[in-house]
Design a protein around this motif. Structure first.
Motif, PDB file in Angstrom:
ATOM      1  N   THR A  67      28.742  58.260  48.053  1.00  0.00           N
ATOM      2  CA  THR A  67      29.668  58.382  46.928  1.00  0.00           C
ATOM      3  C   THR A  67      29.774  59.850  46.536  1.00  0.00           C
ATOM      4  O   THR A  67      28.758  60.499  46.280  1.00  0.00           O
ATOM      5  CB  THR A  67      29.192  57.558  45.722  1.00  0.00           C
ATOM      6  N   PHE A  68      30.996  60.362  46.501  1.00  0.00           N
ATOM      7  CA  PHE A  68      31.248  61.738  46.077  1.00  0.00           C
ATOM      8  C   PHE A  68      31.805  61.724  44.650  1.00  0.00           C
ATOM      9  O   PHE A  68      32.756  60.988  44.363  1.00  0.00           O
ATOM     10  CB  PHE A  68      32.256  62.418  47.003  1.00  0.00           C
ATOM     11  N   THR A  69      31.201  62.510  43.799  1.00  0.00           N
ATOM     12  CA  THR A  69      31.716  62.700  42.448  1.00  0.00           C
ATOM     13  C   THR A  69      32.241  64.126  42.350  1.00  0.00           C
ATOM     14  O   THR A  69      31.540  65.071  42.724  1.00  0.00           O
ATOM     15  CB  THR A  69      30.619  62.466  41.402  1.00  0.00           C
ATOM     16  N   PHE A  70      33.468  64.266  41.859  1.00  0.00           N
ATOM     17  CA  PHE A  70      34.081  65.583  41.817  1.00  0.00           C
ATOM     18  C   PHE A  70      34.855  65.756  40.521  1.00  0.00           C
ATOM     19  O   PHE A  70      35.123  64.781  39.799  1.00  0.00           O
ATOM     20  CB  PHE A  70      35.006  65.797  43.020  1.00  0.00           C
ATOM     21  N   THR A  71      35.197  66.979  40.216  1.00  0.00           N
ATOM     22  CA  THR A  71      35.914  67.284  38.984  1.00  0.00           C
ATOM     23  C   THR A  71      37.074  68.219  39.283  1.00  0.00           C
ATOM     24  O   THR A  71      37.064  68.952  40.274  1.00  0.00           O
ATOM     25  CB  THR A  71      34.990  67.967  37.955  1.00  0.00           C
ATOM     26  N   GLU A  72      38.059  68.188  38.391  1.00  0.00           N
ATOM     27  CA  GLU A  72      39.174  69.139  38.421  1.00  0.00           C
ATOM     28  C   GLU A  72      39.439  69.494  36.969  1.00  0.00           C
ATOM     29  O   GLU A  72      39.899  68.677  36.199  1.00  0.00           O
ATOM     30  CB  GLU A  72      40.400  68.507  39.049  1.00  0.00           C
ATOM     31  N   SER A  73      39.098  70.707  36.614  1.00  0.00           N
ATOM     32  CA  SER A  73      39.049  71.065  35.199  1.00  0.00           C
ATOM     33  C   SER A  73      40.391  70.948  34.486  1.00  0.00           C
ATOM     34  O   SER A  73      40.431  70.700  33.297  1.00  0.00           O
ATOM     35  CB  SER A  73      38.512  72.492  35.056  1.00  0.00           C
TER      36      SER A  73
END
Length: 942
Positions: A670-676
């Motif tokens: 599982t990849f958790t990512f963000t885009e501000s």
């Protein structure tokens, strides 16, 4: 030279007017599941663009996609925040100070510094402000009683007897006020009084901001804003200070990009001013905010403003060249069209016409100046300014709006009107009116009206091309090209172009005009009329230009070669001169609570520079002459964590900056990512896992992707940010490898090779053994056959020997018996005939018989035969029983042959009694028991 200076000042004036004209859009965040509906005392942002909010539930974190609430160990609220980096955040709360560190799971873990202080030091104290001193590598935690200084190892406390208000970081200095007293500067862990700041005695200096190069602005709760130049304190703007009086000024920020200040109050929302204190805008519960109690203001890295309120959050967002006008406070209905008329802005809505003076659009409360135009009740479709007259396409009739804003109905059509255009006629002033029924012609001079009945289908739009042909758009059934007759009473000809005649054409063709050219839109494609072929064909240049744009709805001509293209959610300004088509600007309108009017999307061109985007609750003004900033570079997404798990539920997080190998049993990833900027700029994220597929996913906003049971191999997980307009960021890449299962490792294969080799060796040995056994069986069979033959020969020989031995023995026995019988006869005869003459004969006979009775010779012959059959018999017997004599051995041989005592006596030339006595003595020598048979004893000896 003077002219250049004059025009330069005019240009500066024009730019300043435009800057004042720009208005932001405000997004209110009031969602309990985000915990943003609570009190928000502080707002901060890290270098990755992640937002942090200190509220009465804890530390609220927002990455643009997902909201996370982090609670302190004692579960108290958080009022003070300052961010050191994406991995370290310092916070202060009730009776606690500490730090949050981000672990490999992407989650924040709290560490309290309370234990670095004597027990009870923080009793009943609340930390209101946290400031990081990067130069001295210290963190300041400020309560109303003290300042706690953390240097990385220990905590030091300083204070003033009367208490402290708020700690402010201004440039590289730290300012604070003694409650109802003077100002102080914090230097070298000591408070130094600012000269002349006694003017703040009895006041609360809640705001301290940088001003110009080396000055400061100091705002008090009562509304006074002072300029401090290092020596003196002067009022910034008396009129604005008077406006703030009684509003309880609480916080403020400066936005260098806009050169404006924002002032947050506890009673009346947010005020925006220029650097001189002139009010630009006011945001409150009456026009935009969800409540008026502002607790915090923060400028993010996009130079937009976050507002922390007593209940919820708000986001003030500015878009280059766009000014937003929301009609939430006043319901004017959906806006369908607009126009400038006699220094007024007229808005055509589904309720009628509203108007506002153009100059009032820059007013902070512009919608309070908006008025309804009597006589326009109903649906308004269009405005048309023709020969100094302003006509309104209305659902009741043609309405004319005079210079004095009086409304009249000059032509009695008695039906709804969609569109009004001027016909190219030199002799007469004629209007072509597209009505709910049939197209009608209006003579502006005589006010006569007549219908054009030649077209059987309903018409919704009309345009005139450069050859004075009239093009009519039907309701979903193609278009007509027409030419009016000389008397304008009917059509001289009309040609139909549509799906009924040409199956290649779309069912619905919308009609537009771009720079004098007629353009059609259908099935998200642009079409044009080819005069040589007399056909409607695809426009290759426009379609190539808009190849990545979907859901095209409408085209609106601006001027010359410029036009607007409208989709269901976005607008595009482009140029097209018949040879080159290129998009100049693109905006996503369908964001947050904004949306175009569904099925009637429209942009009204007010003049060469201003266009009005019609919304279902307000409008947007676009100014093409406004200074254009470079488009914001889309930042690449940030991978926050990599979570791996097994099918049995075991799980752990990877340090994705170091670990690139994943055990096979942990192949659920599982990849958790963000885009501000996903929230603020309506961004999404696309991803692809090379090794599984090579196609990018559809744009998503949730910041999590799950892959189940990945097979072994090398993979590249790629992320990129996209907006609604097709722009893309750089790609974030994480390469990793799913290791093979233990049974597919090198060692396993080596074990397999060894095992297979052993198995093959065992099989070979078994096969070899089998063939050996088969060979041995054949050899043994041959040997057995040979031995059988030899045995048979031996048995035959033995039988022959036995026969010879038996014959020899029988012969000796019978011979002896015969001699004895003869001797007996001779002795009987001599006894009966005792004659001397017979005596020599008798003696010779006895000698002859005695010589033939020589048992020694017979016995030797017997032994020879016996030894031939039973080799080593006597040797073994002598070895076993060395006390045996020769006579005993002879008796043993006779017993071995199973001879009876009588035969033995005859053979040995002794009596039977002597044989029995010899047998008895032999038993004694052999030490046999009474129950043992003497003959059996010799049978066993061979």
């Amino acid at each position: 030279m003077s002219k250049k200076i004059f025009f330069y000042f005019l240009f500066l004036l024009f730019i300043s007017e435009i800057q004042a004209y720009e208005k932001p859009y405000i997004t209110n965040i009031y969602r309990n599941k985000y915990k943003a509906a609570n009190k928000n005392w502080s707002v901060c942002q890290d270098e990755k663009g992640i937002m942090y909010f200190g509220n009465d539930k804890g530390l609220l974190e927002f990455d643009g996609m997902v909201w996370k609430l982090n609670r302190t160990t004692n579960g108290s609220y958080i009022k003070g925040i300052d961010v050191a980096s994406h991995k370290t955040i310092f916070t202060g709360s009730f009776e606690d100070i500490g730090r949050w560190d981000r672990d490999i799971s992407g989650s924040l873990r709290y560490t309290s510094f309370k234990n670095l202080l004597p027990k009870g030091t923080l009793h009943n104290e609340t930390i209101w402000k946290v400031c990081i001193d990067n130069k001295n590598k210290k963190v300041y935690y400020q309560s109303f009683g003290h300042i706690y200084i953390y240097n990385g190892r220990s905590v030091k406390r300083i204070g003033i007897e009367n208490g402290l208000l708020f700690l402010h970081k201004v440039r590289n200095e730290f300012w604070i006020q003694e409650i109802n007293g003077p100002l102080y500067l914090l230097k070298n862990d000591r408070l130094h009084k600012v000269k002349g700041s006694n003017i703040f005695n009895g006041k609360l200096a809640r705001v301290i901001l940088p001003y110009q190069k080396n000055q400061c602005l100091i705002g008090t709760s009562s509304g006074e804003i002072y300029i401090y130049n290092g020596k003196d304190f002067t009022i910034l703007n008396k009129s604005f200070c008077e406006l703030l009086r009684g509003k309880e000024l609480n916080c403020g920020i400066y936005v260098p990009k806009r050169k404006t200040y924002y002032w947050g109050t506890l009673l009346d929302g947010v005020y925006e001013t220029d650097e001189k204190g002139n009010m630009i805008a006011h945001y409150s519960s009456q026009n935009s905010l969800q409540n008026n109690t502002v607790l915090a203001l923060y400028k993010d890295n996009l130079s937009n403003v976050w507002v922390g309120m007593d209940r919820g959050l708000a986001y003030i967002r500015y878009n280059n060249r766009l000014s937003y006008y929301n009609s939430f406070a006043q319901d004017i209905g959906a806006v369908y069209c607009a126009t400038y008329w006699n220094n007024y802005l007229l808005l055509g809505t589904n309720q009628g016409v509203y108007y506002i003076p153009k100059n009032d659009l820059n007013s902070p409360r512009c919608f309070s100046s908006l008025k309804y135009m009597n006589g326009t009740q109903g649906q308004v479709w269009s405005f048309s300014e023709i020969d100094g007259h302003l006509y309104c396409g209305h659902n009741m009739d043609i309405k004319e709006i005079g210079k004095d804003l009086k409304v009249s109905s000059p032509y009695q059509l008695k039906t709804g009107v969609f569109r009004i255009i001027k016909l190219p006629s030199k002799e007469r002033n004629l209007l072509l009116v597209v009505t709910y029924n049939k197209p009608e012609i209006v003579d502006m001079n005589t006010r006569q009206v007549w219908k054009l009945r030649d077209i059987p289908k309903s018409i919704i739009n009309a345009e005139v091309d450069h050859l004075n042909n009239i093009w009519l758009e039907t309701v979903g059934h193609g278009v007509y090209k027409c030419r009016l007759s000389d008397d304008y009473k009917s059509f001289r000809y009309h040609f139909y172009y549509g799906m009924e005649d040409n199956k290649a054409l779309p069912e619905k063709l919308s009609l537009f005009k771009i720079g004098g050219r007629i353009v059609f839109l259908g099935n998200n494609k642009f079409w044009t009329y080819d005069e040589n072929l007399d056909k409607i064909v695809l426009d290759k240049r426009l379609n190539k230009c808009f190849s990545s744009v979907s859901d095209l709805k409408k085209v609106v001509h601006i001027n010359n070669d410029q036009s607007w293209a409208i989709t269901g959610s976005s607008i595009y300004r482009f140029i097209y001169d018949g040879y080159v088509a290129r998009i100049l600007e693109a905006y996503n309108v369908d964001n947050d609570n904004l949306s175009l009017v569904n099925a009637d999307e429209n942009i009204s061109v007010l003049n060469d520079s201003i266009s009005l985007v019609c919304l279902d609750a307000g409008f947007i003004l676009h100014n093409s002459h406004e200074k254009s900033f470079k488009p914001t570079h889309l930042s690449a997404p940030l991978i926050e964590s990599v979570h791996i798990s097994t099918s049995e539920g075991k799980e752990r997080f990877l340090d994705f900056e170091k670990d690139f190998e994943i055990p096979y049993k942990y192949n659920n990833v599982t990849f958790t990512f963000t885009e501000s900027h996903s929230f603020t700029s309506n961004l999404s994220v696309e991803y692809v896992l090379e090794g599984i597929n090579n196609e990018w996913s559809v744009p998503i906003t949730p910041g999590k992707v799950f892959y189940a049971r990945l097979p072994k191999g090398s993979y590249s997980f790629k992320l990129r940010t996209v907006d609604g307009l097709g722009n893309q960021s750089e790609v974030t890449i994480y390469k990793f490898e799913i290791l093979p299962p233990w049974y597919r490792t090198v060692w396993a294969y080596l074990l397999y090779i060894i095992s297979i080799g052993l198995v093959l060796y065992l099989v070979w040995m078994l096969i070899l053994r089998r063939y050996r056994n088969q060979h041995l069986q054949k050899v043994r069979l041959l040997e057995a056959q040979y031995l059988k033959k030899m045995n048979e020969k031996l048995l035959t020989k033995i039988e022959e020997k036995d026969a010879e031995l038996f014959t020899q023995t029988s012969f000796i026995i019978k011979k002896n018996e015969l001699i004895l019988n003869l001797k007996g006869i001779v002795d009987d005869f001599y006894a009966k005939n005792a004659q001397k003459s017979l005596l020599p004969f008798i003696q010779k006979m006895n000698i002859l018989l005695a010589n033939n009775m020589d048992t020694e010779d017979d016995w030797n012959m017997f032994l020879i035969r016996f030894e031939e059959k039973h080799k080593n018999f006597f040797k073994k017997l002598k070895t076993m029983y060395p006390q045996l004599t020769n006579n005993d051995l002879r008796l043993c041989a006779c017993l071995k042959l199973g001879l009876e005592s009588k035969d033995i006596a005859s053979l040995m030339n002794i009596s039977v009694r002597a044989v029995e006595n010899n047998r008895y003595r032999l038993r004694k020598k052999l030490d046999l028991k009474p129950t043992q048979n003497l003959n059996d004893c010799f049978i066993e000896i061979d």
